[in-house]
Enzyme design. Structure first.
Site, PDB file in Angstrom:
ATOM      1  N   PHE A 119      10.401 -36.662  21.512  1.00  0.00           N
ATOM      2  CA  PHE A 119      10.094 -38.254  21.434  1.00  0.00           C
ATOM      3  C   PHE A 119       8.956 -38.614  22.420  1.00  0.00           C
ATOM      4  O   PHE A 119       8.017 -39.338  22.266  1.00  0.00           O
ATOM      5  CB  PHE A 119      11.236 -38.910  21.647  1.00  0.00           C
ATOM      6  CG  PHE A 119      11.346 -39.704  23.127  1.00  0.00           C
ATOM      7  CD1 PHE A 119      12.142 -39.220  23.842  1.00  0.00           C
ATOM      8  CD2 PHE A 119      10.936 -41.220  23.212  1.00  0.00           C
ATOM      9  CE1 PHE A 119      12.446 -39.743  24.928  1.00  0.00           C
ATOM     10  CE2 PHE A 119      11.187 -41.798  24.148  1.00  0.00           C
ATOM     11  CZ  PHE A 119      11.842 -41.085  25.169  1.00  0.00           C
ATOM     12  N   LYS A 120       8.778 -37.650  23.815  1.00  0.00           N
ATOM     13  CA  LYS A 120       7.982 -38.080  24.671  1.00  0.00           C
ATOM     14  C   LYS A 120       6.504 -38.160  24.350  1.00  0.00           C
ATOM     15  O   LYS A 120       5.797 -38.750  24.726  1.00  0.00           O
ATOM     16  CB  LYS A 120       8.297 -37.280  26.240  1.00  0.00           C
ATOM     17  CG  LYS A 120       9.472 -37.987  26.536  1.00  0.00           C
ATOM     18  CD  LYS A 120       9.790 -37.178  27.906  1.00  0.00           C
ATOM     19  CE  LYS A 120      11.012 -37.557  28.701  1.00  0.00           C
ATOM     20  NZ  LYS A 120      12.527 -37.166  27.963  1.00  0.00           N
ATOM     21  N   ASP A 121       6.390 -37.235  23.001  1.00  0.00           N
ATOM     22  CA  ASP A 121       4.949 -37.286  22.725  1.00  0.00           C
ATOM     23  C   ASP A 121       4.382 -38.695  22.233  1.00  0.00           C
ATOM     24  O   ASP A 121       3.253 -38.906  22.096  1.00  0.00           O
ATOM     25  CB  ASP A 121       4.887 -36.669  21.433  1.00  0.00           C
ATOM     26  CG  ASP A 121       5.019 -35.036  21.786  1.00  0.00           C
ATOM     27  OD1 ASP A 121       4.743 -34.499  22.904  1.00  0.00           O
ATOM     28  OD2 ASP A 121       5.582 -34.103  21.033  1.00  0.00           O
TER      29      ASP A 121
END
Ligand SMILES: *Cc1c(COP(=O)(O)O)cnc(C)c1O
Length: 520
Positions: A119-121
């Protein structure tokens, strides 16, 4: 629709009016606080009908426009930044919503379709482009290489954040990135993701030591003024405001998708968020404060449960009550293994301020400052009952053990018609969702839907997933879990520097040496 927006630090006791650019490029305020917008914009009451059919990118634009003045980033530039950031995603929806258990009203919001499968993308693809955009503008009149402003991003990773930062910053002009990780202590896929990136501005340092050794060295580098002045050391850690901002989009987007799927908006929609540093769910808080009609935000923690303990007792304590130690526990969901949730400070500021008789920003900064000093010196702060009550208006929480994490992975695999495989972080959220679903059912409540955030692809956490599903009929990691793109990494050439000792001097020397080798 654009209104004037500026920023202040959570610990400021004065008047502050910082620009978005300053806030993004600085990361952390000088007083040790975190940047927050001066006002949370309120959406007009007709925003649902106006926004419900927008694409992810169009929504991102409308939301970001409310937090970034047009004078700082003109419309066309902001649109290009957003489009560039999400063109790297494998799903047309960017963050698709999947029904996982229709009977019980449970949906998964898949946040892992970006380049590193986590999710950090969603945030870091945008942050990388922003860095490049601001630097390009600052360097527009530079006449020589020496004139150019550059940034050297330095970070430590236990696996997940490092690759998302690398993929966000690879190939960006005037940005160099150095990621330290402990040799042999991250998963093979995570190491392959980081070390097979070919861009000359990316440097992976495999350090003989622990993750804590790596993190200590990074902290020392940040504290080294001389080194900082010379190399402009920067960070992209989870407290950067632009990350929170970018994450707001998927709360709106998934809400609209679900309401459209259901055909009406009569259900109560709750978000369940596997949480560590509180950055992901904090974006949900901003969305809700802006006017998103979400019923509730549910914090799901692993056994590093400071957030769950706060919600239940009002005590914000670094020392785990049960164990009495200040050691972080290594769990099945390592990206949530924290002692303190750095972004929680932002929520505390709002809770404190809204609890004052007049909405006094300076007074809130003063009180928060005291709390944070106390937390630092004693490891513990106790919030007054009124503040905890205010937190419970929007938030609930649950704590999930490793055992439950593994058993939910197995249960979903069994029950889902397509044998869906959860990653362990997502499983912490799904386990939490089922606890709520059971309570609703016991209470005879039926019109609630749960959007559980899926924060990583299961292939990234092969060991836990395999141990949960070993012996289950027909299960195969290669066939059921591993995407071709990740499979292909193992045959690519690795580029890394081995550092045979966790030594500050050796790392600094390596950074200097590698920077000199980069083509300018
Ligand atoms: C970072 C991360 C989390 C936790 O998010 P926070 O913003 O720190 O609360 C959860 N799952 C995965 C896979 C992550 O990488």
């Amino acid at each position: 629709m654009s209104q004037s927006q500026s920023y202040r630090s959570t610990r400021s006791t004065g008047t502050q009016s910082l620009s978005f650019e300053d806030v993004v490029m600085t990361g952390l305020a000088k007083d040790g606080g975190l940047f927050i917008p001066s006002v949370i914009p309120k959406l007009p009451s007709n925003f649902v009908s106006e926004w419900k059919d927008l694409s992810f990118q169009e929504l991102a634009f409308n939301i970001m426009r409310l937090y970034i003045d047009e004078g700082e980033i003109p419309n066309e530039d902001l649109k290009s930044l957003i489009h560039a950031s999400y063109s790297t995603f494998r799903s047309k929806d960017v963050t698709p919503l999947k029904s996982i258990d229709e009977k019980n009203g449970l949906y998964l919001l898949e946040l892992f379709h970006g380049p590193t499968y986590a999710f950090k993308d969603v945030a870091l693809q945008f942050v990388g482009n922003l860095f490049e955009y601001f630097l390009k503008r600052r360097n527009a009149n530079a006449k020589s290489v020496e004139d150019r402003e550059t940034i050297t991003v330095v970070g430590a990773t236990s696996g997940d954040t490092g690759s998302a930062a690398i993929y966000g910053l690879r190939g960006k002009k005037d940005v160099s990135v150095f990621i330290l990780y402990p040799t042999g202590r991250i998963s093979p896929i995570q190491e392959e993701q980081m070390t097979t990136v070919e861009d000359a501005n990316v440097h992976t340092l495999s350090v003989k030591g622990t993750f804590d050794d790596c993190q200590d060295i990074v902290k020392q580098i940040f504290g080294d003024e001389e080194f900082n002045d010379k190399y402009h050391v920067g960070a992209v850690n989870s407290i950067n405001w632009a990350r929170i901002l970018a994450q707001m989009t998927y709360y709106f987007y998934s809400y609209f998708q679900l309401v459209k799927q259901l055909g009406d908006d009569s259900s109560k929609i709750r978000f369940v968020v596997p949480s560590g540093n509180f950055g992901d769910i904090l974006a949900g808080y901003y969305a809700k404060e802006m006017g998103l009609p979400a019923d509730r935000l549910i914090i799901a923690t692993n056994e590093n449960d400071i957030l769950d303990r706060f919600m239940k007792s009002g005590r914000y304590e670094k020392f785990a009550a049960q164990s009495g130690t200040a050691e972080v526990k290594a769990t099945y969901s390592p990206a949530m293994d924290i002692l303190i949730s750095s972004n929680f400070e932002r929520l505390l500021w709002y809770l404190i301020r809204d609890n004052l008789t007049s909405n006094d920003d300076k007074k809130a900064g003063e009180i928060l400052n005291d709390w944070m000093q106390q937390l630092k010196s004693t490891g513990s702060v106790v919030a007054p009952e009124s503040v905890v009550k205010a937190a419970r208006v929007n938030f609930s929480s649950e704590r999930v053990t490793d055992e439950d994490t593994a058993s939910t992975i197995k249960q979903i695999y069994h029950n889902h018609p397509e044998k869906y495989v959860l990653d362990p972080h997502t499983s912490v959220g799904v386990t939490t969702s089922y606890r709520f679903i059971e309570r609703d059912s016991a209470d005879g409540v039926s019109n609630v839907k749960y959007i559980s955030l899926s924060t990583a692809h299961p292939a990234k956490f092969a060991e836990v997933v395999n141990s949960a599903l070993t012996g289950v009929d027909g299960y195969s990691f290669e066939k059921d879990v591993l995407p071709d793109e990740l499979k292909a990494l193992s045959s690519k050439e690795k580029r890394l520097k081995l550092i045979d000792e966790a030594s500050l001097e050796k790392i600094k020397a390596t950074i200097v040496e590698e920077l000199a080798k980069e083509p300018k």
